[in-house]
Design a protein around this motif. Structure first.
Motif, PDB file in Angstrom:
ATOM      1  N   ASN A 115       0.839  -1.011   0.126  1.00  0.00           N
ATOM      2  CA  ASN A 115       0.216   0.375   0.184  1.00  0.00           C
ATOM      3  C   ASN A 115       0.943   1.100   0.448  1.00  0.00           C
ATOM      4  OD1 ASN A 115       0.710   0.840   3.051  1.00  0.00           O
ATOM      5  ND2 ASN A 115      -0.666  -1.013   3.675  1.00  0.00           N
ATOM      6  N   GLY A 116       2.313   0.695  -0.090  1.00  0.00           N
ATOM      7  CA  GLY A 116       3.335   2.253   0.108  1.00  0.00           C
ATOM      8  C   GLY A 116       3.592   2.795   0.862  1.00  0.00           C
ATOM      9  N   LEU A 117       2.794   2.179   2.249  1.00  0.00           N
ATOM     10  CA  LEU A 117       3.499   2.532   3.621  1.00  0.00           C
ATOM     11  C   LEU A 117       4.429   1.831   3.680  1.00  0.00           C
ATOM     12  CD1 LEU A 117       2.427   4.798   6.345  1.00  0.00           C
ATOM     13  CD2 LEU A 117       1.426   3.379   6.738  1.00  0.00           C
ATOM     14  N   GLY A 132       2.307   2.606  15.825  1.00  0.00           N
ATOM     15  CA  GLY A 132       3.305   3.032  14.810  1.00  0.00           C
ATOM     16  C   GLY A 132       3.533   4.354  14.473  1.00  0.00           C
ATOM     17  N   TYR A 133       5.063   4.406  14.400  1.00  0.00           N
ATOM     18  CA  TYR A 133       5.191   5.456  13.349  1.00  0.00           C
ATOM     19  C   TYR A 133       5.786   5.532  11.532  1.00  0.00           C
ATOM     20  CZ  TYR A 133      10.088   4.451  13.569  1.00  0.00           C
ATOM     21  OH  TYR A 133      11.240   3.645  13.554  1.00  0.00           O
ATOM     22  N   VAL A 134       5.279   6.229  11.063  1.00  0.00           N
ATOM     23  CA  VAL A 134       5.327   6.281   8.949  1.00  0.00           C
ATOM     24  C   VAL A 134       6.991   7.111   9.397  1.00  0.00           C
ATOM     25  CG1 VAL A 134       4.284   7.847   7.644  1.00  0.00           C
ATOM     26  CG2 VAL A 134       2.782   7.136   8.894  1.00  0.00           C
ATOM     27  N   ALA A 143      -1.111   4.727  -0.777  1.00  0.00           N
ATOM     28  CA  ALA A 143      -0.456   5.201   0.966  1.00  0.00           C
ATOM     29  C   ALA A 143      -0.830   7.262   0.538  1.00  0.00           C
ATOM     30  CB  ALA A 143      -0.058   5.073   1.693  1.00  0.00           C
ATOM     31  N   ALA A 144       0.027   7.189  -0.913  1.00  0.00           N
ATOM     32  CA  ALA A 144      -0.132   8.807  -1.141  1.00  0.00           C
ATOM     33  C   ALA A 144      -1.078   9.156  -1.740  1.00  0.00           C
ATOM     34  CB  ALA A 144       0.430   8.352  -3.079  1.00  0.00           C
ATOM     35  N   THR A 145      -2.259   8.018  -1.714  1.00  0.00           N
ATOM     36  CA  THR A 145      -3.870   9.561  -2.093  1.00  0.00           C
ATOM     37  C   THR A 145      -3.853   9.663  -1.096  1.00  0.00           C
ATOM     38  OG1 THR A 145      -4.843   7.569  -1.982  1.00  0.00           O
ATOM     39  CG2 THR A 145      -3.606   8.001  -3.707  1.00  0.00           C
ATOM     40  N   LYS A 146      -4.160   8.888   0.393  1.00  0.00           N
ATOM     41  CA  LYS A 146      -4.137   9.296   1.261  1.00  0.00           C
ATOM     42  C   LYS A 146      -3.821   9.771   2.666  1.00  0.00           C
ATOM     43  CE  LYS A 146      -7.422   6.273   0.273  1.00  0.00           C
ATOM     44  NZ  LYS A 146      -7.313   4.898   0.323  1.00  0.00           N
ATOM     45  N   THR A 147      -4.515  11.107   3.646  1.00  0.00           N
ATOM     46  CA  THR A 147      -4.038  11.759   4.457  1.00  0.00           C
ATOM     47  C   THR A 147      -3.339  11.333   5.634  1.00  0.00           C
ATOM     48  OG1 THR A 147      -5.907  13.282   4.045  1.00  0.00           O
ATOM     49  CG2 THR A 147      -4.310  14.072   5.997  1.00  0.00           C
ATOM     50  N   ILE A 148      -2.428  10.719   4.531  1.00  0.00           N
ATOM     51  CA  ILE A 148      -0.970  10.103   6.226  1.00  0.00           C
ATOM     52  C   ILE A 148       0.373  10.708   5.072  1.00  0.00           C
ATOM     53  CG2 ILE A 148      -0.640   8.085   5.017  1.00  0.00           C
ATOM     54  CD1 ILE A 148      -0.739   6.745   7.076  1.00  0.00           C
ATOM     55  N   LYS A 149       0.845  11.213   6.481  1.00  0.00           N
ATOM     56  CA  LYS A 149       2.414  11.569   6.290  1.00  0.00           C
ATOM     57  C   LYS A 149       3.802  11.014   7.296  1.00  0.00           C
ATOM     58  CE  LYS A 149       1.116  15.999   9.081  1.00  0.00           C
ATOM     59  NZ  LYS A 149       0.435  15.477   9.649  1.00  0.00           N
ATOM     60  N   ARG A 150       5.259  11.216   6.980  1.00  0.00           N
ATOM     61  CA  ARG A 150       6.033  11.238   7.791  1.00  0.00           C
ATOM     62  C   ARG A 150       5.901  11.477   9.021  1.00  0.00           C
ATOM     63  NH1 ARG A 150      11.185   9.721   8.275  1.00  0.00           N
ATOM     64  NH2 ARG A 150      12.547  11.316   9.469  1.00  0.00           N
ATOM     65  N   TYR A 422      10.498   9.499  18.050  1.00  0.00           N
ATOM     66  CA  TYR A 422       9.292   9.152  17.765  1.00  0.00           C
ATOM     67  C   TYR A 422       8.052  10.837  17.878  1.00  0.00           C
ATOM     68  CZ  TYR A 422       8.481   7.334  21.767  1.00  0.00           C
ATOM     69  OH  TYR A 422       7.998   7.839  23.248  1.00  0.00           O
ATOM     70  N   GLY A 423       9.155  11.255  18.383  1.00  0.00           N
ATOM     71  CA  GLY A 423       8.335  12.999  18.836  1.00  0.00           C
ATOM     72  C   GLY A 423       8.341  14.065  18.063  1.00  0.00           C
ATOM     73  N   ASN A 424       9.528  12.803  17.320  1.00  0.00           N
ATOM     74  CA  ASN A 424      10.158  14.564  16.415  1.00  0.00           C
ATOM     75  C   ASN A 424      10.876  14.323  15.297  1.00  0.00           C
ATOM     76  OD1 ASN A 424      11.248  17.224  15.855  1.00  0.00           O
ATOM     77  ND2 ASN A 424      13.151  17.001  16.791  1.00  0.00           N
ATOM     78  N   LEU A 425      10.384  13.837  14.518  1.00  0.00           N
ATOM     79  CA  LEU A 425      10.824  13.119  13.157  1.00  0.00           C
ATOM     80  C   LEU A 425      11.601  14.119  12.202  1.00  0.00           C
ATOM     81  CD1 LEU A 425       8.757   9.718  12.373  1.00  0.00           C
ATOM     82  CD2 LEU A 425      11.177   9.936  13.437  1.00  0.00           C
ATOM     83  N   GLY A 426      10.908  15.308  12.436  1.00  0.00           N
ATOM     84  CA  GLY A 426      11.338  16.081  11.286  1.00  0.00           C
ATOM     85  C   GLY A 426      11.157  15.797   9.612  1.00  0.00           C
ATOM     86  N   ILE A 427      11.520  16.237   8.953  1.00  0.00           N
ATOM     87  CA  ILE A 427      10.903  15.906   7.107  1.00  0.00           C
ATOM     88  C   ILE A 427      11.863  15.929   6.574  1.00  0.00           C
ATOM     89  CG2 ILE A 427      10.201  17.653   5.334  1.00  0.00           C
ATOM     90  CD1 ILE A 427       8.071  19.456   7.496  1.00  0.00           C
ATOM     91  N   ILE A 428      11.913  15.027   5.362  1.00  0.00           N
ATOM     92  CA  ILE A 428      13.173  13.894   5.338  1.00  0.00           C
ATOM     93  C   ILE A 428      13.656  14.851   4.466  1.00  0.00           C
ATOM     94  CG2 ILE A 428      13.850  12.102   3.215  1.00  0.00           C
ATOM     95  CD1 ILE A 428      12.074  10.422   4.659  1.00  0.00           C
ATOM     96  N   GLY A 429      14.812  15.873   4.413  1.00  0.00           N
ATOM     97  CA  GLY A 429      16.204  16.207   3.448  1.00  0.00           C
ATOM     98  C   GLY A 429      15.437  17.887   3.890  1.00  0.00           C
ATOM     99  N   ASP A 430      15.070  18.389   4.793  1.00  0.00           N
ATOM    100  CA  ASP A 430      14.797  19.077   6.037  1.00  0.00           C
ATOM    101  C   ASP A 430      16.095  19.713   6.674  1.00  0.00           C
ATOM    102  OD1 ASP A 430      14.500  21.709   7.915  1.00  0.00           O
ATOM    103  OD2 ASP A 430      12.672  21.638   6.166  1.00  0.00           O
ATOM    104  N   ILE A 431      16.440  20.899   7.037  1.00  0.00           N
ATOM    105  CA  ILE A 431      17.569  21.123   7.426  1.00  0.00           C
ATOM    106  C   ILE A 431      18.001  20.659   8.680  1.00  0.00           C
ATOM    107  CG2 ILE A 431      19.081  22.011   5.061  1.00  0.00           C
ATOM    108  CD1 ILE A 431      18.162  24.658   7.109  1.00  0.00           C
ATOM    109  N   ASP A 432      16.676  20.857   9.637  1.00  0.00           N
ATOM    110  CA  ASP A 432      15.825  20.740  10.260  1.00  0.00           C
ATOM    111  C   ASP A 432      16.047  19.531  10.705  1.00  0.00           C
ATOM    112  OD1 ASP A 432      16.619  23.600  11.160  1.00  0.00           O
ATOM    113  OD2 ASP A 432      14.912  24.579  10.400  1.00  0.00           O
ATOM    114  N   GLU A 433      15.496  18.565  10.004  1.00  0.00           N
ATOM    115  CA  GLU A 433      15.610  17.253  10.472  1.00  0.00           C
ATOM    116  C   GLU A 433      16.844  16.814  11.233  1.00  0.00           C
ATOM    117  OE1 GLU A 433      16.219  13.524  11.183  1.00  0.00           O
ATOM    118  OE2 GLU A 433      17.717  14.042   9.079  1.00  0.00           O
ATOM    119  N   PRO A 434      16.359  16.368  12.175  1.00  0.00           N
ATOM    120  CA  PRO A 434      17.699  15.528  13.257  1.00  0.00           C
ATOM    121  C   PRO A 434      19.011  15.261  12.734  1.00  0.00           C
ATOM    122  CG  PRO A 434      15.168  15.809  14.171  1.00  0.00           C
ATOM    123  CD  PRO A 434      15.514  15.429  13.129  1.00  0.00           C
TER     124      PRO A 434
END
Length: 487
Positions: A115-117, A132-134, A143-150, A422-434
């Protein structure tokens, strides 16, 4: 789809015949309906398995007559149980099988029913409950068509709370559709909310492992970043293009993110290492070590693998780096670890993240093609026994680096330990991702400007990729011509 290349790009020339395999007196007819799969498994494992000498039931002299051998094969009516219970060495954590070789080989090509998740699973503190954590969403998936994200969290499936006893059946059954019961992170706790997300698996979902490649400039330093999620040889050209673009961008520092990379092709690992470091084909990338049966039949040139200067017909222009920053998690395995280990003798590898999985053996796909040493070869699918479509993926050996090191069964320990939160995964590729931010701090030399304390460290129970047919495999697909025979 490109061909999946088995352990030696061959043509293997066998000295055995179907009537004289392994010299078992009176060996049963391999087409016997009751035990033909077990017969294939035993003979393939007897020859190829890394720990063949350590498994009593795989000894060459284990059976003195066909009756004893046949009784042994019939001792487990289920071939899967026979493989697990009779043929595996106690220290083997990774060999596996599939009832259909097509499913297994497609998974190695990055194609699966999904399902792509992609998610990780964590056991709650002092509880049997699991959440679980995405991690990320595969593009062009359901999953890319649904309201779910990292970073999103879930605690249940179809209204049932996940726990240590039911998470496998709820998340990894044969059901194509399930509904996730989502959750919020509140006061340092994962609390279910009223949101539901229904996901459906689709056939033959292909995942391009080159998930994100980008470059940016900080304090005058040009830095490249690549999240790479599987060493899949079908996407070698995409990997080549991503590295070539970073070269054109003029990067002088490179961060490769292997946090969710379970491994894959040894040859693709060699190609990536060559793109990063150097294309000198005299430099040793790895040295293979098989069981004694196979090892004595191979020459030094067949056991040693060198850096590459081409991807197919395309010339590699290396980044020519003397230092590499690698991000890992407990899910980083096999070929991901191989990249780190094989580059260590040549460049400064700064390893940031969590201890890796500790998968230091390679494997290949074996099928019931008795005229081809049981090696799966795409062009020979018509030669596979039509009454036996099972495939096994046993461990065949270990890869040593140029310094002779291969002992990382307990995982590779990072230079800078930093678990995901898991409380602060951040955005992949963002310079603030831990994790990315920590690597950038190391590169630019800034200190004391950010607190990297992990308040909610991920102690991984499992992940979605661990229940795919691919799992965490290192596939030996380096190129050789060789003569190997059953003896």
């Amino acid at each position: 789809m490109k061909k999946l290349i088995p352990i030696f790009i061959l043509l293997f020339m066998l000295s055995c015949s179907k009537d004289n395999e392994l010299d078992i007196p009176g060996t049963i007819n391999p087409n016997s309906d009751q035990v033909q799969t077990q017969d294939f498994m035993w003979k393939a494992m007897n020859f190829w398995y890394f720990w063949q000498a350590d498994v009593t039931d795989l000894a060459d002299d284990r059976f003195q007559d066909s009756e004893t051998y046949t009784a042994f094969l019939a001792s487990e009516s289920d071939p899967g149980a026979f493989f697990d219970n009779k043929l595996l060495f106690t220290e083997d954590r990774f060999s596996f099988y599939n009832e259909d070789y097509r499913v297994l080989t497609q998974s190695l090509a990055g194609i699966s029913k999904s399902n792509g998740l992609e998610f990780g699973l964590v056991r709650k503190r002092d509880s049997e409950d699991v959440f679980g954590y995405v991690r990320y969403i595969i593009p062009n998936s359901d999953a890319a068509t649904k309201t779910i994200k990292r970073g999103d969290l879930f605690t249940g499936v179809n209204g049932q709370t996940l726990n240590i006893n039911n998470y496998i059946s709820l998340l990894f059954s044969d059901n194509d559709t399930y509904t996730l019961n989502m959750a919020d992170f509140v006061n340092n706790d994962v609390v279910q909310n009223d949101v539901e997300v229904t996901l459906t698996k689709q056939e033959a979902l292909a995942e391009n492992p080159v998930f994100l490649a980008k470059s940016f400039e900080i304090n005058g330093i040009k830095i490249g970043y690549l999240m790479y999620n599987q060493f899949t040889n079908e996407y070698d050209d995409d990997l080549y293009d991503a590295i070539a673009d970073l070269k054109i961008a003029g990067i002088s520092e490179f961060i490769i993110d292997l946090r969710y990379n379970p491994g894959g092709s040894v040859n693709t690992t060699r190609l990536l290492a060559s793109m990063i470091y150097d294309t000198n084909t005299s430099n040793l990338f790895l040295r293979k070590r098989y069981n004694d049966k196979v090892q004595v039949q191979l020459s030094t040139s067949q056991l040693e693998v060198y850096f590459a200067d081409k991807v197919g017909s395309r010339t590699i222009t290396s980044l020519d780096l003397s230092k590499l920053y690698v991000l890992t998690s407990a899910s980083s395995a096999s070929a991901s670890e191989l990249l780190i280990n094989s580059l260590e003798p040549y460049i400064d590898v700064v390893h940031i993240g969590d201890v890796t999985r500790g998968k230091n053996e390679f494997s290949t796909t074996l099928v019931d093609d008795r005229d081809n040493s049981y090696l799966y070869t795409p062009s020979r699918t018509n030669n596979i026994n039509s009454n036996n479509e099972w495939a096994i993926q046993p461990l065949l050996g270990r890869n040593e680096n140029a310094d002779g090191f291969s002992d990382f069964t307990s995982g590779l320990v990072p230079d800078i330990e930093l678990k995901e939160d898991y409380g602060n995964l951040g955005i992949i590729g963002d310079i603030d991702e831990p994790l990315l931010a920590r690597a950038l701090q190391e590169i630019i030399g800034a200190t004391g400007k950010r607190d990297f304390t992990v308040k909610n460290p991920i102690e991984l129970l499992s992940s979605s990729k661990m229940y795919s047919p691919f799992k965490d495999k290192m596939i030996d697909d380096t190129h050789y011509n060789s003569t190997v025979s059953f003896q």
